[in-house]
Every structure is written in structure tokens, then in C-alpha cells.
Scaffold this motif. Structure first.
Motif, PDB file in Angstrom:
ATOM      1  N   GLY A  67       0.819  -1.216   0.000  1.00 27.55           N
ATOM      2  CA  GLY A  67       0.000   0.000   0.000  1.00 27.55           C
ATOM      3  C   GLY A  67       0.845   1.256   0.000  1.00 27.55           C
ATOM      4  N   GLY A  68       1.936   1.241   0.753  1.00 25.57           N
ATOM      5  CA  GLY A  68       2.834   2.402   0.790  1.00 25.57           C
ATOM      6  C   GLY A  68       3.447   2.676  -0.567  1.00 25.57           C
ATOM      7  N   THR A  69       3.792   1.611  -1.283  1.00 22.42           N
ATOM      8  CA  THR A  69       4.327   1.782  -2.643  1.00 22.42           C
ATOM      9  C   THR A  69       3.271   2.398  -3.553  1.00 22.42           C
ATOM     10  N   MET A  70       2.026   1.923  -3.428  1.00 24.56           N
ATOM     11  CA  MET A  70       0.944   2.480  -4.251  1.00 24.56           C
ATOM     12  C   MET A  70       0.752   3.956  -3.936  1.00 24.56           C
ATOM     13  N   ALA A  71       0.724   4.305  -2.647  1.00 24.85           N
ATOM     14  CA  ALA A  71       0.536   5.706  -2.249  1.00 24.85           C
ATOM     15  C   ALA A  71       1.709   6.559  -2.722  1.00 24.85           C
ATOM     16  N   ALA A  72       2.936   6.045  -2.599  1.00 28.59           N
ATOM     17  CA  ALA A  72       4.117   6.793  -3.041  1.00 28.59           C
ATOM     18  C   ALA A  72       4.086   7.009  -4.553  1.00 28.59           C
ATOM     19  N   LEU A  73       3.660   6.007  -5.290  1.00 27.04           N
ATOM     20  CA  LEU A  73       3.544   6.156  -6.750  1.00 27.04           C
ATOM     21  C   LEU A  73       2.533   7.245  -7.103  1.00 27.04           C
ATOM     22  N   MET A  74       1.370   7.227  -6.444  1.00 19.84           N
ATOM     23  CA  MET A  74       0.350   8.240  -6.722  1.00 19.84           C
ATOM     24  C   MET A  74       0.851   9.638  -6.367  1.00 19.84           C
ATOM     25  N   LEU A  75       1.555   9.746  -5.247  1.00 20.16           N
ATOM     26  CA  LEU A  75       2.118  11.036  -4.849  1.00 20.16           C
ATOM     27  C   LEU A  75       3.130  11.516  -5.874  1.00 20.16           C
ATOM     28  N   TRP A  76       4.046  10.641  -6.290  1.00 10.14           N
ATOM     29  CA  TRP A  76       5.046  11.026  -7.276  1.00 10.14           C
ATOM     30  C   TRP A  76       4.377  11.445  -8.588  1.00 10.14           C
ATOM     31  N   LEU A  77       3.394  10.683  -9.033  1.00  9.69           N
ATOM     32  CA  LEU A  77       2.741  11.010 -10.304  1.00  9.69           C
ATOM     33  C   LEU A  77       2.030  12.358 -10.240  1.00  9.69           C
ATOM     34  N   ALA A  78       1.411  12.668  -9.108  1.00  6.79           N
ATOM     35  CA  ALA A  78       0.745  13.972  -8.957  1.00  6.79           C
ATOM     36  C   ALA A  78       1.757  15.106  -8.939  1.00  6.79           C
ATOM     37  N   VAL A  79       2.830  14.945  -8.175  1.00  4.75           N
ATOM     38  CA  VAL A  79       3.845  15.997  -8.072  1.00  4.75           C
ATOM     39  C   VAL A  79       4.578  16.170  -9.398  1.00  4.75           C
ATOM     40  N   SER A  80       4.948  15.064 -10.026  1.00  2.00           N
ATOM     41  CA  SER A  80       5.669  15.176 -11.295  1.00  2.00           C
ATOM     42  C   SER A  80       4.772  15.730 -12.402  1.00  2.00           C
ATOM     43  N   ALA A  81       3.475  15.442 -12.353  1.00  2.00           N
ATOM     44  CA  ALA A  81       2.552  16.020 -13.341  1.00  2.00           C
ATOM     45  C   ALA A  81       2.522  17.533 -13.209  1.00  2.00           C
ATOM     46  N   ALA A  82       2.468  18.013 -11.968  1.00  2.00           N
ATOM     47  CA  ALA A  82       2.513  19.463 -11.752  1.00  2.00           C
ATOM     48  C   ALA A  82       3.837  20.022 -12.253  1.00  2.00           C
ATOM     49  N   GLY A  83       4.919  19.303 -11.993  1.00  2.00           N
ATOM     50  CA  GLY A  83       6.225  19.735 -12.486  1.00  2.00           C
ATOM     51  C   GLY A  83       6.269  19.799 -14.000  1.00  2.00           C
ATOM     52  N   LEU A  84       5.702  18.810 -14.659  1.00  2.00           N
ATOM     53  CA  LEU A  84       5.690  18.813 -16.126  1.00  2.00           C
ATOM     54  C   LEU A  84       4.889  19.992 -16.666  1.00  2.00           C
ATOM     55  N   TYR A  85       3.861  20.367 -15.952  1.00  2.00           N
ATOM     56  CA  TYR A  85       3.034  21.484 -16.391  1.00  2.00           C
ATOM     57  C   TYR A  85       3.728  22.822 -16.168  1.00  2.00           C
ATOM     58  N   TYR A  86       4.456  22.942 -15.046  1.00  2.00           N
ATOM     59  CA  TYR A  86       5.004  24.242 -14.663  1.00  2.00           C
ATOM     60  C   TYR A  86       6.504  24.406 -14.868  1.00  2.00           C
TER      61      TYR A  86
END
Length: 151
Positions: A93-112
Motif C-alpha cells: 500500500g505504501g508503494t501504491m501511495a508513493a507512486l500516486m504522490l510522485w505522479l501527482a507531483v511530477s505532473a505538476a512539475g511537467l506542467y510548470y
């Protein structure tokens, strides 16, 4: 829904449906963009050009990503927070949560992000871990169901 063991972690059917639909749409639209961006070119007036479907697939992926963030909010308290209290659930579960967190943060990074070098690295990490997450979610579900049957 029972309030002991693994049953308390099981999401209601309507929430599971949102997880499956939003997860699949996000994964498929991201994979479509990846394929179109790296492997589909057409000959234009001034040389090779991007596919006309590349940008719409990226927009769809962004919208699906926002939908997936909403779904993550739906599962946070009844599933993630409760699952975290059980040490044997933490690695999957921690891996799943970490993946979702990374994908959200990196998506914002890709946008900005304006720096193209950083953007290239963030993009590579985003789509690599996004593909990994598309395989990790079914594994996460399989492990959870297996433990529920045992428990």
C-alpha cells in the motif's frame, strides 16, 4: 461491511468502480500519448511532425489524472489511512501511495517546469513510474484480496 480484519479495508463497489475506471483511463491515455509522442510521426510540409492525436491524448491524460486525484481522495480515509495502521500492508500500500504522490507531483512539475533539461528527466520518471503504477495497482489488489481470504 464487517469492521474487523481486512473487510474494513474493502472499498464499496461504487468506489472500486471509480478506481478501476479512472485508473484504466489514466493509464490508457498516458500510454497512448507515449506511443504517439515517441513512435508516430507524419510527414509534414517541413519534415516530420507530431501526430494530430498527440496533443488531445495528453489533454485527456491530464483530465484523467485530475479525476484520479479525486478518486485518491475518496479512498484516502476508508482505505489508505486504515491500511497504514497494519504493518504488513505498508510495503504494498505504501508503494501504491508513493507512486500516486510522485505522479501527482511530477505532473505538476511537467506542467510548470520551464527548464527543458529538468523537464526531460521528470517526464522520463513520470511515464516510467506511471507504467509501473499501471501494473502495481492490480498487484496491490491481488495481494489485498489474498490476505483477506487468508485472514
Amino acid at each position: 461491511m464487517k469492521h474487523h480484519g481486512h473487510e474494513r479495508l474493502r472499498l464499496p463497489a461504487w468506489v472500486r468502480a471509480w478506481v478501476y475506471v479512472a485508473g484504466a483511463l489514466c493509464a490508457l491515455s498516458g500510454a497512448a500519448w507515449l506511443l504517439l509522442h515517441h513512435f508516430v510521426r507524419r510527414e509534414g510540409q517541413f519534415g516530420p511532425e507530431a501526430s494530430p492525436l498527440e496533443h488531445p491524448s495528453l489533454v485527456l491524460h491530464g483530465v484523467c489524472g485530475l479525476l484520479l486525484l479525486w478518486v485518491l481522495g475518496l479512498v484516502w480515509f476508508p482505505h489508505v489511512r486504515r491500511g497504514w495502521s497494519r504493518p504488513r500492508h505498508r510495503w504494498v500500500g505504501g508503494t501504491m501511495a508513493a507512486l500516486m504522490l510522485w505522479l501527482a507531483v511530477s505532473a505538476a512539475g511537467l506542467y510548470y517546469l520551464g527548464d527543458e533539461q529538468w523537464r526531460g528527466w521528470v517526464s522520463l520518471a513520470h511515464w516510467s513510474l506511471g507504467l509501473f503504477a499501471a501494473f502495481w495497482l492490480p498487484f496491490h489488489i491481488w495481494v489485498g484480496r489474498r490476505r483477506a481470504r487468508r485472514g
